[in-house]
Design a protein around this motif. Structure first.
Motif: not given
Length: 511
Positions: A365-391
């Motif tokens: 099983a993967p060690r870490y998982v990210l819960l993320l809004r579908k609409m933010e999926f592309k921009s989150f990784f492309e813009e090198n963001k970090l989890p904000d504990n908001l969305t």
């Protein structure tokens, strides 16, 4: 007035009890109603999940993956790696020695060898599995395509083969003495690698005689001299190498000079007395680094798509670039039932089944998982963001106690999304009041609004001198792994058979 002050005091105490400074939200509370007190409650809402095929993921990484692995459940997947090589700004080859000026160092032979060295420190699968790797020179410049469905055929020709090498991840030809040798600092000096011998005239002598402008920087080098390398496995199944670096190294023949006079030492060995002392050395001149484009290609068998389509009484997450779990959160239901109350905590848990496998090298099983809004999926990784504990939220797999991925409080996600819809409705009404022909398509607006993804990720941390860890980076997990999760869209009697439970703790005013 006393009642109101008492209510405010109790509200503060209750919210403090639930630790809600950063994670609670209010659904419709505008002022404190008349009451004799407040109370906390817990209720649950159904969450429908399903598996989603991830054809590709964004992968900005300096690690290359090469090999093939076949799993009894998901079938095979192949990994290959494309990379440019970096050229240092103002690069110059060492000069030939001038006996009159006593400058330079190289003999007339100058470059005596060229090799491509592929370094790796770890791998997945069978360390003794017989494999073979092929290296090709790129014929076209790489695009800045960081997605793992990149098509290597657009960038290389099968005729531009640099070489092939058979290998095992654990090189048994290396002695223990060499493998565990250390330097003066106690660091290991052996670094697992695979070598490809290149044509000395084409990649050595020809390059040495090129104008210096071709080596002014990495851009001119890639444009005029060498586009890059494609590494792929063409034999073997069961091993994936994790490549740290690819070096193009040159071997130089040089005079051994006196430090004071800068004149070659004379040899004293029998049969060579009086000859100039000559030696050889390997130098890394061009290498894959973060300054140039590196791209991984992952190709899954059709079996992965079939699993997503046909298995609906549970869900999966699989890396790399395989399967996400999609969850539809019941924002409208929460709003209707709890409008006017305060959310203290919203808990969502993904429980994975214990899977047994007879394969010695099965995925975990993967060690870490990210819960993320579908609409933010592309921009989150492309813009090198970090989890904000908001969305966006991350958790680590609890493999010992519960076998779960538990998001203990996503209340801020719930309130953010509810308020987002409320604002959109108000804006649509204002626009309709100004222009009656304007209508709001609520169904279209809600298309991805309530959907989140559960995604396997890898996380990097910096650790302070006091031991405190700070997250510095997050990216899609590119190592083999999977988990089978409870849930799924299967229905029974017109209702979802195995919904997840969203556990909501809220504060309400007694009436």
């Amino acid at each position: 007035m006393k009642v109101k002050y008492l209510g405010a005091l109790l509200l503060t105490a209750t919210l403090t009890f639930f630790g809600c400074d950063d994670n609670t939200g209010t659904l419709g509370i505008g002022m404190l109603p008349g009451s004799d007190g407040i109370s906390a409650h817990t209720t649950t809402f159904n969450v429908v999940t399903r598996s989603v095929f991830a054809d590709s993921v964004f992968a900005k990484t300096s690690t290359g993956y090469v090999g093939r692995f076949t799993d009894s459940k998901f079938g095979s997947y192949e990994a290959s790696f494309l990379t440019e090589l970096n050229c240092r700004d103002g690069f110059k080859f060492p000069e030939e020695y001038d006996f009159e000026k006593k400058t330079g160092r190289l003999t007339k032979n100058r470059i005596t060898g060229v090799r491509l060295r592929v370094y790796y420190s770890s791998w997945f699968g069978d360390s003794l599995n017989a494999c073979r790797m092929s290296a090709y020179e790129l014929s076209e410049k790489l695009d800045r395509n960081r997605y793992t469905n990149i098509d290597p055929a657009k960038y290389y020709k099968p005729t531009d083969l640099l070489g092939r090498r058979a290998y095992t991840a654990y090189d048994t030809s290396v002695t223990d003495e060499e493998r565990y040798a250390t330097d003066s600092n106690g660091d290991l000096t052996y670094y697992p690698h695979i070598d490809f011998t290149l044509d000395k005239e084409k990649y050595g002598d020809d390059w040495y005689n090129r104008p210096a402008s071709d080596f002014a920087n990495s851009e001119t080098f890639i444009e005029n001299v060498f586009r890059g390398i494609y590494l792929k496995s063409d034999y073997g199944d069961g091993t994936i190498l994790y490549i740290d670096r690819v070096d193009l190294q040159m071997q130089y023949e040089f005079y051994v000079l006196n430090d004071t006079t800068n004149i070659p030492y004379k040899r004293k060995q029998e049969g060579h007395v009086g000859e100039d002392s000559i030696a050889q050395t390997w130098m890394t001149e061009f290498a894959s680094t973060k300054e140039v484009i590196q791209a991984n290609r992952f190709e899954n068998s059709k079996k992965v798509e079939d699993i997503v389509k046909n298995e609906n009484e549970w869900t999966y997450i699989k890396s790399p670039a395989g399967i996400f779990t999609e969850a539809v959160l019941p924002y409208d239901d929460i709003y209707k039932e709890l409008a006017g109350d305060t959310l203290n905590a919203v808990k969502l848990t993904f429980t994975n089944y214990n899977e047994k496998s007879d394969n010695e090298f099965s995925m975990s099983a993967p060690r870490y998982v990210l819960l993320l809004r579908k609409m933010e999926f592309k921009s989150f990784f492309e813009e090198n963001k970090l989890p904000d504990n908001l969305t966006s939220f991350t958790v680590e797999h609890n493999s010992v106690a519960t076998n779960q991925y538990t998001f203990s409080n996503i209340a801020r996600l719930v309130t953010t999304c509810i308020k987002e819809k409320d604002a959109a409705k108000k804006k649509a009404k204002e626009e309709a009041d100004a222009d009656p022909t304007v209508t709001w398509n609520e169904e279209e607006w809600e298309k991805d609004w309530r959907t989140v993804y559960l995604i396997p990720v890898s996380i990097t941390y910096d650790q302070s001198s006091t031991g405190q860890k700070t997250m510095t980076g997050i990216q899609n997990d590119l190592q083999p792994g999977y988990a089978k999760l409870k849930g799924g869209p299967a229905e029974e009697g017109g209702k979802v058979k195995n919904p997840l439970q969203l556990e909501v703790t809220y504060t309400t005013f007694n009436k």
